[in-house]
Design a protein around this motif. Structure first.
Motif, PDB file in Angstrom:
ATOM      1  N   LEU A 156       3.914  10.000   3.678  1.00 32.93           N
ATOM      2  CA  LEU A 156       4.307   9.205   3.821  1.00 32.93           C
ATOM      3  C   LEU A 156       3.001   8.709   5.078  1.00 32.93           C
ATOM      4  O   LEU A 156       2.034   7.612   5.014  1.00 32.93           O
ATOM      5  CB  LEU A 156       5.750   9.657   4.231  1.00 32.93           C
ATOM      6  CG  LEU A 156       5.847   7.726   5.293  1.00 32.93           C
ATOM      7  CD1 LEU A 156       5.993   6.157   4.023  1.00 32.93           C
ATOM      8  CD2 LEU A 156       7.357   7.793   5.656  1.00 32.93           C
ATOM      9  N   PHE A 157       3.101  10.086   5.518  1.00 35.72           N
ATOM     10  CA  PHE A 157       2.057  10.468   6.499  1.00 35.72           C
ATOM     11  C   PHE A 157       0.502   9.844   6.362  1.00 35.72           C
ATOM     12  O   PHE A 157      -0.396   9.402   6.780  1.00 35.72           O
ATOM     13  CB  PHE A 157       1.699  11.465   7.693  1.00 35.72           C
ATOM     14  CG  PHE A 157       3.025  11.295   8.438  1.00 35.72           C
ATOM     15  CD1 PHE A 157       3.162  10.426   9.637  1.00 35.72           C
ATOM     16  CD2 PHE A 157       4.209  11.885   8.325  1.00 35.72           C
ATOM     17  CE1 PHE A 157       3.822  10.596  10.363  1.00 35.72           C
ATOM     18  CE2 PHE A 157       5.201  12.292   9.623  1.00 35.72           C
ATOM     19  CZ  PHE A 157       5.405  11.190  10.004  1.00 35.72           C
ATOM     20  N   ALA A 158       0.511  10.572   4.960  1.00 34.88           N
ATOM     21  CA  ALA A 158      -1.118  10.293   4.679  1.00 34.88           C
ATOM     22  C   ALA A 158      -1.660   8.826   3.846  1.00 34.88           C
ATOM     23  O   ALA A 158      -2.572   8.493   4.273  1.00 34.88           O
ATOM     24  CB  ALA A 158      -1.016  11.284   3.861  1.00 34.88           C
ATOM     25  N   VAL A 216       0.682  -1.525  -0.117  1.00 34.21           N
ATOM     26  CA  VAL A 216      -0.225   0.043  -0.269  1.00 34.21           C
ATOM     27  C   VAL A 216       0.822   1.136  -0.087  1.00 34.21           C
ATOM     28  O   VAL A 216       0.727   2.172  -0.245  1.00 34.21           O
ATOM     29  CB  VAL A 216      -0.896   0.023   1.259  1.00 34.21           C
ATOM     30  CG1 VAL A 216      -1.829   1.385   0.894  1.00 34.21           C
ATOM     31  CG2 VAL A 216      -2.147  -1.261   1.320  1.00 34.21           C
ATOM     32  N   LEU A 217       1.959   1.408   1.066  1.00 30.41           N
ATOM     33  CA  LEU A 217       2.592   2.391   0.744  1.00 30.41           C
ATOM     34  C   LEU A 217       3.382   2.774  -0.787  1.00 30.41           C
ATOM     35  O   LEU A 217       3.742   3.609  -1.435  1.00 30.41           O
ATOM     36  CB  LEU A 217       3.871   2.126   2.317  1.00 30.41           C
ATOM     37  CG  LEU A 217       3.248   2.817   3.480  1.00 30.41           C
ATOM     38  CD1 LEU A 217       4.772   2.169   4.815  1.00 30.41           C
ATOM     39  CD2 LEU A 217       2.781   3.417   3.863  1.00 30.41           C
ATOM     40  N   GLY A 218       4.375   1.403  -0.728  1.00 30.46           N
ATOM     41  CA  GLY A 218       4.507   1.448  -2.741  1.00 30.46           C
ATOM     42  C   GLY A 218       3.735   2.290  -3.220  1.00 30.46           C
ATOM     43  O   GLY A 218       4.045   2.843  -3.852  1.00 30.46           O
ATOM     44  N   HIS A 219       2.089   1.966  -3.506  1.00 33.07           N
ATOM     45  CA  HIS A 219       1.203   2.154  -4.151  1.00 33.07           C
ATOM     46  C   HIS A 219       1.301   3.961  -3.899  1.00 33.07           C
ATOM     47  O   HIS A 219       1.116   4.713  -5.065  1.00 33.07           O
ATOM     48  CB  HIS A 219      -0.019   2.045  -4.200  1.00 33.07           C
ATOM     49  CG  HIS A 219      -1.205   2.612  -5.381  1.00 33.07           C
ATOM     50  ND1 HIS A 219      -1.456   2.722  -6.733  1.00 33.07           N
ATOM     51  CD2 HIS A 219      -2.396   3.188  -4.713  1.00 33.07           C
ATOM     52  CE1 HIS A 219      -2.222   3.142  -7.285  1.00 33.07           C
ATOM     53  NE2 HIS A 219      -2.433   3.976  -6.265  1.00 33.07           N
ATOM     54  N   GLY A 220       1.364   4.501  -3.407  1.00 36.81           N
ATOM     55  CA  GLY A 220       1.073   5.587  -2.437  1.00 36.81           C
ATOM     56  C   GLY A 220       2.060   6.636  -2.550  1.00 36.81           C
ATOM     57  O   GLY A 220       2.213   7.734  -2.944  1.00 36.81           O
ATOM     58  N   MET A 221       3.234   6.379  -2.528  1.00 42.11           N
ATOM     59  CA  MET A 221       4.555   6.909  -2.432  1.00 42.11           C
ATOM     60  C   MET A 221       5.098   7.008  -3.702  1.00 42.11           C
ATOM     61  O   MET A 221       5.446   7.987  -3.802  1.00 42.11           O
ATOM     62  CB  MET A 221       5.837   6.355  -1.603  1.00 42.11           C
ATOM     63  CG  MET A 221       4.948   6.015  -0.082  1.00 42.11           C
ATOM     64  SD  MET A 221       5.063   7.547   0.635  1.00 42.11           S
ATOM     65  CE  MET A 221       6.509   8.970   0.174  1.00 42.11           C
TER      66      MET A 221
END
Length: 799
Positions: free
Chosen positions: A777-779, A724-729
């Protein structure tokens, strides 16, 4: 029309069922629309709204053009020559400010007057509120003293009484007859923002030396005469005057609006552009919200299509809902702009006139309506496009959402990338201005501003006619001030550094000659003996003034480092002689000291050459007292007022402020631009973080079943979190890269606003990128953490 009304009623019912959704959208739009409208009120006041005079497009500003190409104010003889010798103006008028002691019904006070030439009010088309303006004979030398006062002074001194006309006010111990009252607000546009009364210039016996430049000159073009024709005529006139007086000076003319507000034009347009970018981010945010909501309503649209509604009807329905939301956002933005305009009016730098014009007139309302409708159309296109591209029949058969690679998902991702890119651009711009402001604060002004109190005093010429009286007054006053507890030193200067300007002019150096029209030019400051100690200005060579440098002593001068370096490079100027008196007979002053350069005009301006002369040898009545103390400066002001009253109880003390406040006020314009752009950048980053949070949250919700399958097949929480973080970042990094890249091209427009910082400043760009990545990152972490906690059994039942 009936279809539109039906769509509107349906949209109202739909929005009423989801008040939380409507509130979020309206507040987001209010922020963008309100910020744009607030800045547009300022742009409108300075760049669009006509000046408050009759036919303002015909008004121009005239200036003396000194070699090589330096526009400055005019001398009185030049003004007379321009008025008589031109063929392109109906009127030419001059004005200059003068501080006056008003002895009225209360204690003495200081008021700012404007000395104006004949037909000043007539040329501007200003009519009196009551009474009349000046007659031609009242401008003649020897005429009776008369005054036109502002409505504020009228109310303060006469309680707004109609019988004030014909009564007198006492200015500098001279009785002036009040002949009229005018609305001072429009006139302060072309004079000082503090002007309260007007008196005839010619009657005041103005300085008649051609080298004394102090008049601001305005003119009105004849009908049918353009700027280029006027400039050509002035060039011929300047050539004729140069042949007669051998000055080498020219005459320049620019539109009055440009002369008044040209220095703020670029800053205002940049701020309006920043506000526009903020509205784009808000629009993209709302578009993403509507896309997510439209996905949730996919079956509703499909059922309505199956019942006979065409795609056009569905699209018009979504556009009606979007326009309704944007209209509500516009109303909220209007309220935001009302508050923002009032706030700007209160915080506006006093050095820039016309904050009272920050009002919402028809231009501002038209802009607000346009911004509201445009944003509604833009964010309404996203769900409309989704409906036009979707397969409505397939939606009835398949309840599953489309995969992430669909056009719908790519559109949402593109909107987030756009938001982050714009936020990055604004962050870089605000970072450059912040670093530039920090560099300005690091500049050494040439003096120590801490623990210094300043206050202005002006001696009326009618009472202090003789030079000896003026010298005696300041000697006595400074001596009494020094006796106060905690006083380290006290002195006075005619024009305080970083204040309202200075006095400059030509000077001569003994034993040297200069080519015609290339005479040396410098700032001239008249100071008392302890001024340098009070200001903390460093002595580099020689000595400072002392009590021995009196009226009858050998004439002396102190120069600054820039002048010494310019005319005596690698030499000792002590003992050299120069003359700044501008008198027909040279009065040579011996250079006895060299002091450090002082920033006279602005901290971000280059140091100019400067000559100091002792006040006893060139007495002036209006001076600024400078007092260095170890005690509380707020209580010191009251004590100094008492000392002034002991010497002369009729003298008002005004402009009481610390030297640190003087320095701060000199930075007010730069500070305002920096704060506004930083505020826009902060709001942009907040909206962008909300946008990426919404997209990642939606992405997680769409893939809940997939996440459950991955967990059932052995993926741990760390794997899900990374996915999930990879997609958002990825979106954040792409948006940041685009924003930083765009800043390389667009920040060049900031170059004239920067000081000591390049438009490609690496720390500013790195800070902007780091801030965006951290916030993103926080979001992303919140929905990623929620996805990692998904129960596989629950996820597999998710539909």
């Amino acid at each position: 029309m009936r279809t539109f009304l039906d769509n509107l009623r349906f949209s109202l019912r739909t929005i009423a069922k989801r008040p939380a959704f409507a509130i979020v959208v309206v507040l987001t739009l209010a922020l963008g629309i309100g910020a744009n409208t607030t800045i547009f009120t300022v742009v409108n006041a300075y760049l669009l709204r006509p000046l408050p005079f009759n036919e303002p497009e015909r008004l121009v500003s005239l200036a003396d053009l000194q070699p090589p190409n330096d526009p400055t104010s005019a001398s009185f003889p030049e003004f007379i020559d321009w008025r008589k010798g031109n063929q392109v103006f109906t009127d030419v008028t001059g004005q200059t400010s003068a501080s006056l002691n008003l002895i009225g019904r209360r204690q003495p006070e200081r008021v700012l007057g404007v000395l104006v030439s004949e037909n000043y009010f007539g040329m501007l088309g200003v009519q009196p509120v009551t009474g009349r303006t000046f007659r031609a004979e009242e401008h003649r030398p020897g005429a009776g003293p008369v005054a036109v006062i502002s409505n504020e002074l009228w109310r303060r001194e006469f309680n707004g009484a109609s019988d004030a006309i014909g009564k007198t006010i006492t200015l500098n111990r001279t009785n002036y007859t009040v002949v009229g009252v005018v609305d001072g607000t429009p006139l302060r546009t072309v004079a000082s923002p503090k002007a309260e009364l007007w008196i005839p210039l010619e009657r005041a016996v103005p300085y008649t030396q051609r080298g004394m430049h102090y008049l601001r000159v305005m003119a009105r073009l004849k009908r049918g005469v353009g700027m280029e024709q006027a400039r050509s005529e002035l060039k011929v006139l300047a050539h004729r005057l140069d042949a007669e007086y051998k000055t080498g000076h020219g005459i320049t003319a620019i539109p009055l609006r440009e002369q008044l507000f040209g220095n703020v034009r670029l800053a205002l347009l940049l701020l309006l552009g920043a506000a526009g970018f903020l509205l784009l981010i808000a629009t993209a945010n709302v578009a993403n919200i509507l896309l997510a909501r439209a996905s949730g309503r996919a079956k509703e649209f499909a059922i309505r299509a199956a019942l006979g509604a065409g795609r056009g009807r569905l699209i018009s329905q979504t556009m009606a809902e979007s326009l309704l939301l944007s209209s509500l956002g516009g109303i909220a933005g209007f309220l935001f702009a009302l508050w923002g305009s009032d706030l700007l009016r209160l915080a506006w730098p006093p050095s820039i006139p016309r904050p009272e014009s920050f009002s919402l007139d028809w231009r501002v309302l038209a802009f607000l309506i346009f911004a509201s409708l445009l944003s509604g159309v833009l964010f309404g296109l996203a769900p409309a496009l989704q409906i036009s591209l979707s397969g409505l029949n397939e939606t009835l058969k398949d309840g599953w959402s489309q995969p992430s690679g669909s056009a719908r998902s790519r559109l949402r991702s593109a909107l987030v990338v756009t938001q982050i890119a714009i936020a990055g651009l604004l962050l870089v711009g605000s970072g450059l201005l912040l670093r530039s402001f920090a560099r300005v604060l690091e500049v050494d002004p040439g003096f120590r501003a801490e623990n210094v109190l300043t206050l202005d005093i002006s001696l009326p010429a009618s009472k202090y006619k003789e030079d000896a009286q003026r010298v005696s007054f300041y000697d006595t006053l400074i001596s009494r001030v020094r006796s106060l507890p905690g006083i380290v030193s006290a002195g006075a200067i005619v024009n305080l550094p970083l204040g309202d300007g200075g006095t400059n002019g030509d000077f001569q150096i003994q034993g040297r000659s200069f080519p015609l029209h290339q005479e040396p030019f410098t700032e001239k400051s008249i100071v008392t003996s302890d001024y340098f100690q009070a200001m903390g200005i460093r002595l580099l060579r020689g000595r400072l003034f002392t009590g021995r440098d009196g009226r009858d002593a050998h004439t002396v001068a102190i120069i600054n480092e820039s002048l010494a370096r310019r005319f005596w490079p690698n030499q000792n100027p002590i003992g050299q002689h120069l003359d700044v008196s501008l008198s027909e007979k040279a009065n040579w002053q011996e250079i006895v000291g060299v002091v450090a350069d002082v920033k006279r005009d602005a901290l971000d301006a280059s140091a100019t050459s400067e000559i100091y002369v002792p006040q006893p040898q060139m007495p002036e009545g209006a001076m600024t007292l400078v007092i260095r103390s170890t005690g509380d400066l707020s209580t010191l002001a009251s004590a100094v007022r008492l000392r002034v009253a002991e010497v002369d109880k009729e003298l008002p003390v005004f402009n009481v402020q610390t030297m640190q406040q003087v320095v701060s006020n000199s930075l007010s314009g730069r500070r305002m631009s920096t704060i506004l752009l930083a505020a826009f950048a902060g709001c942009a980053m907040l909206l962008a973080s909300i946008g990426i949070y919404g997209v990642v949250s939606y992405w997680v919700a769409q893939r809940t079943r997939e996440i459950g399958i991955r967990s059932a097949l052995g993926a741990n929480r760390g794997d899900i979190l990374r996915m999930v973080l990879g997609h958002g970042m990825l979106l954040a990094v792409v948006g940041t890269a685009i924003g930083i890249g765009a800043s390389l091209a667009l920040t060049r427009f900031l170059s004239t606003l920067l000081f000591g910082v390049s438009t490609r400043d690496v720390p500013a760009m790195a800070s902007a990128a780091a801030a965006l990545i951290t916030v993103a990152l926080f979001a992303c972490f919140i929905p990623a953490r929620r996805a990692a906690k998904v129960d596989p059994l629950v996820a597999l039942r998710f539909e």
